[in-house]
Design a protein around this motif. Structure first.
Motif, mmCIF file in Angstrom:
data_model
loop_
_atom_site.group_PDB
_atom_site.id
_atom_site.type_symbol
_atom_site.label_atom_id
_atom_site.label_comp_id
_atom_site.label_asym_id
_atom_site.label_seq_id
_atom_site.Cartn_x
_atom_site.Cartn_y
_atom_site.Cartn_z
ATOM 1 N N THR A 92 0.536 -1.480 0.356
ATOM 2 C CA THR A 92 0.007 0.342 0.045
ATOM 3 C C THR A 92 0.589 1.317 -0.456
ATOM 4 O OG1 THR A 92 -0.208 -0.136 2.779
ATOM 5 C CG2 THR A 92 -2.237 -0.809 1.247
ATOM 6 N N ALA A 93 2.115 1.000 0.527
ATOM 7 C CA ALA A 93 2.921 2.393 0.879
ATOM 8 C C ALA A 93 3.028 3.521 -1.255
ATOM 9 C CB ALA A 93 4.512 2.932 1.007
ATOM 10 N N ALA A 94 3.235 4.705 -0.962
ATOM 11 C CA ALA A 94 3.558 4.907 -1.980
ATOM 12 C C ALA A 94 4.562 5.069 -2.396
ATOM 13 C CB ALA A 94 3.021 6.065 -2.032
ATOM 14 N N LEU A 95 5.739 6.003 -1.601
ATOM 15 C CA LEU A 95 6.821 5.811 -1.653
ATOM 16 C C LEU A 95 7.712 5.458 -0.647
ATOM 17 C CD1 LEU A 95 9.513 7.580 -2.842
ATOM 18 C CD2 LEU A 95 8.206 9.503 -1.059
ATOM 19 N N VAL A 96 8.570 4.814 -0.418
ATOM 20 C CA VAL A 96 9.309 3.948 0.747
ATOM 21 C C VAL A 96 11.064 4.571 -0.014
ATOM 22 C CG1 VAL A 96 10.610 2.102 1.022
ATOM 23 C CG2 VAL A 96 8.273 1.826 1.267
ATOM 24 N N HIS A 97 11.681 5.019 0.786
ATOM 25 C CA HIS A 97 13.092 5.762 0.857
ATOM 26 C C HIS A 97 13.923 5.282 1.851
ATOM 27 C CE1 HIS A 97 16.227 8.577 2.434
ATOM 28 N NE2 HIS A 97 16.587 8.371 1.462
ATOM 29 N N ALA A 98 14.736 4.480 1.919
ATOM 30 C CA ALA A 98 15.255 4.028 2.804
ATOM 31 C C ALA A 98 16.872 3.985 3.016
ATOM 32 C CB ALA A 98 15.813 2.487 1.852
ATOM 33 N N ASP A 99 17.705 4.244 3.800
ATOM 34 C CA ASP A 99 18.779 5.724 4.261
ATOM 35 C C ASP A 99 19.547 5.054 5.083
ATOM 36 O OD1 ASP A 99 21.029 6.506 4.601
ATOM 37 O OD2 ASP A 99 20.092 8.102 5.611
ATOM 38 N N ILE A 100 19.247 3.207 5.370
ATOM 39 C CA ILE A 100 20.681 2.398 5.930
ATOM 40 C C ILE A 100 21.381 1.711 5.769
ATOM 41 C CG2 ILE A 100 18.328 2.129 6.908
ATOM 42 C CD1 ILE A 100 18.061 -0.854 6.101
ATOM 43 N N GLY A 101 22.176 2.198 4.641
ATOM 44 C CA GLY A 101 23.289 1.530 4.352
ATOM 45 C C GLY A 101 25.088 2.219 5.683
ATOM 46 N N THR A 102 25.692 1.420 5.249
ATOM 47 C CA THR A 102 26.996 1.568 6.791
ATOM 48 C C THR A 102 27.776 1.813 6.175
ATOM 49 O OG1 THR A 102 27.232 -0.668 6.916
ATOM 50 C CG2 THR A 102 24.973 -0.270 8.013
ATOM 51 N N GLY A 103 28.210 1.808 5.146
ATOM 52 C CA GLY A 103 29.563 1.984 4.509
ATOM 53 C C GLY A 103 30.370 1.297 5.011
ATOM 54 N N TYR A 104 29.754 -0.417 5.120
ATOM 55 C CA TYR A 104 30.917 -1.950 5.727
ATOM 56 C C TYR A 104 30.105 -2.731 4.751
ATOM 57 C CZ TYR A 104 32.838 0.581 9.979
ATOM 58 O OH TYR A 104 33.237 1.441 10.831
ATOM 59 N N PRO A 105 31.147 -3.193 3.418
ATOM 60 C CA PRO A 105 30.123 -3.851 2.658
ATOM 61 C C PRO A 105 29.715 -5.627 3.674
ATOM 62 C CG PRO A 105 32.081 -3.078 1.960
ATOM 63 C CD PRO A 105 31.892 -2.321 3.244
ATOM 64 N N GLU A 106 30.398 -6.012 4.158
ATOM 65 C CA GLU A 106 29.908 -7.022 4.995
ATOM 66 C C GLU A 106 28.254 -6.309 5.961
ATOM 67 O OE1 GLU A 106 32.430 -5.215 5.474
ATOM 68 O OE2 GLU A 106 32.660 -5.143 7.715
ATOM 69 N N LYS A 107 28.585 -5.549 6.133
ATOM 70 C CA LYS A 107 26.872 -5.182 7.041
ATOM 71 C C LYS A 107 26.209 -5.516 6.065
ATOM 72 C CE LYS A 107 29.035 -3.333 11.067
ATOM 73 N NZ LYS A 107 29.210 -1.927 12.453
ATOM 74 N N ASP A 108 26.376 -4.581 4.701
ATOM 75 C CA ASP A 108 25.296 -3.632 4.012
ATOM 76 C C ASP A 108 24.478 -5.439 3.352
ATOM 77 O OD1 ASP A 108 25.056 -1.670 4.389
ATOM 78 O OD2 ASP A 108 26.447 -0.400 2.968
ATOM 79 N N ALA A 109 26.117 -5.374 3.155
ATOM 80 C CA ALA A 109 25.772 -7.776 2.493
ATOM 81 C C ALA A 109 24.999 -8.164 2.729
ATOM 82 C CB ALA A 109 26.052 -8.161 2.233
ATOM 83 N N VAL A 110 24.288 -8.239 4.361
ATOM 84 C CA VAL A 110 23.584 -8.726 5.260
ATOM 85 C C VAL A 110 22.210 -8.210 5.149
ATOM 86 C CG1 VAL A 110 23.063 -9.147 7.906
ATOM 87 C CG2 VAL A 110 25.287 -9.918 7.053
ATOM 88 N N THR A 111 22.041 -6.553 4.817
ATOM 89 C CA THR A 111 20.955 -5.939 5.049
ATOM 90 C C THR A 111 20.128 -6.203 3.997
ATOM 91 O OG1 THR A 111 22.042 -4.150 6.248
ATOM 92 C CG2 THR A 111 19.715 -3.536 4.987
ATOM 93 N N LEU A 112 21.008 -6.737 2.566
ATOM 94 C CA LEU A 112 20.379 -6.145 1.337
ATOM 95 C C LEU A 112 20.522 -8.612 1.322
ATOM 96 C CD1 LEU A 112 23.137 -4.821 -1.051
ATOM 97 C CD2 LEU A 112 20.257 -4.568 -0.703
ATOM 98 N N THR A 113 20.353 -8.480 2.006
ATOM 99 C CA THR A 113 19.029 -10.647 2.220
ATOM 100 C C THR A 113 17.811 -10.450 2.633
ATOM 101 O OG1 THR A 113 19.382 -11.141 4.451
ATOM 102 C CG2 THR A 113 21.139 -11.849 2.419
ATOM 103 N N TRP A 114 17.551 -9.112 2.690
ATOM 104 C CA TRP A 114 16.202 -9.252 3.101
ATOM 105 C C TRP A 114 15.848 -7.727 3.030
ATOM 106 C CZ3 TRP A 114 14.862 -5.123 6.486
ATOM 107 C CH2 TRP A 114 16.575 -4.422 7.182
ATOM 108 N N LEU A 115 16.533 -6.340 2.745
ATOM 109 C CA LEU A 115 15.768 -5.556 2.350
ATOM 110 C C LEU A 115 14.541 -5.270 0.917
ATOM 111 C CD1 LEU A 115 15.762 -2.157 3.551
ATOM 112 C CD2 LEU A 115 17.448 -1.630 1.995
ATOM 113 N N PRO A 116 15.681 -5.690 0.201
ATOM 114 C CA PRO A 116 14.929 -5.612 -1.372
ATOM 115 C C PRO A 116 13.089 -6.096 -1.449
ATOM 116 C CG PRO A 116 17.396 -6.319 -1.694
ATOM 117 C CD PRO A 116 17.187 -6.160 -0.332
ATOM 118 N N GLN A 117 12.976 -7.338 -0.210
ATOM 119 C CA GLN A 117 11.789 -7.888 -1.177
ATOM 120 C C GLN A 117 10.755 -7.033 -0.427
ATOM 121 O OE1 GLN A 117 15.529 -9.253 -1.102
ATOM 122 N NE2 GLN A 117 14.714 -11.291 0.231
#
Ligand code: SAM
Length: 160
Positions: A92-117
């Motif tokens: 139902t959302a019209a717009l989602v803005h996500a700013d939860i990158g950390t600058g640490y590739p290994e941490k961001d890789a974990v986030t990317l296992t669930w955030l896009p879906q």
């Protein structure tokens, strides 16, 4: 590029992309804006100015926003977004803005296992996602951002 330059590039891209969404893109008529990562509340405040008629729901582990940028009661969801976001995968959302990158590739890789879906599940058809991390999901069509934002700096999508 120094970290200062990188920070300036990120916040400039955020401003330019959020303005581009407001000025140049169609959003679904109804539906809230979801702010994934309230932080200091700067982009929340920008969204609030740009989309005054939308409900804006923000997510974070804890509220660390400037006192002028704290969402009103009922519009701040605290906890791990991987858990708290599940209840908002309602399409139902019209717009989602996500700013939860950390600058640490290994941490961001974990986030990317669930955030896009999760973001694809949150958006209504035709809804827009803007994110500092790339969102690889077949339901999200890549959009070209404004010319002022260098490729790969910030990412823009429309839900199919
Ligand atoms: N855009 C914000 C602004 O303009 O002030 C800054 C957001 S800051 C970079 C990212 C925020 O997301 C932090 O406050 C952090 O606590 C939160 N965050 C990151 N990953 C999270 C997660 N998995 N669950 C909950 N909060 C998270």
């Amino acid at each position: 590029m120094s970290r200062l330059d990188s920070f300036i590039g990120r916040v400039t891209a955020q401003r330019d992309i959020l303005n581009h969404i407001r000025d140049d893109l169609d959003l679904p008529k109804d539906g809230p804006v979801l702010e994934i990562g309230l932080g200091n509340g700067r982009t929340f405040d920008h969204l609030r100015e740009r989309f005054p008629d939308r409900r804006i729901i923000a997510f974070d582990r804890a509220c660390g926003a400037h006192a002028t940028s704290v969402p009103e009661d009922g519009n701040l969801v605290l906890g791990e977004i991987r858990e708290t976001g599940r209840g908002f995968e309602t399409g139902t959302a019209a717009l989602v803005h996500a700013d939860i990158g950390t600058g640490y590739p290994e941490k961001d890789a974990v986030t990317l296992t669930w955030l896009p879906q999760m973001i694809a599940g949150m958006l209504a058809a035709g809804g827009i996602a803007a994110s500092g991390l790339p969102l690889d999901d077949p339901r999200l069509e890549v959009l070209v951002g404004p010319a002022a934002v260098p490729a790969g700096r910030y990412f823009l999508y429309r839900k199919r």
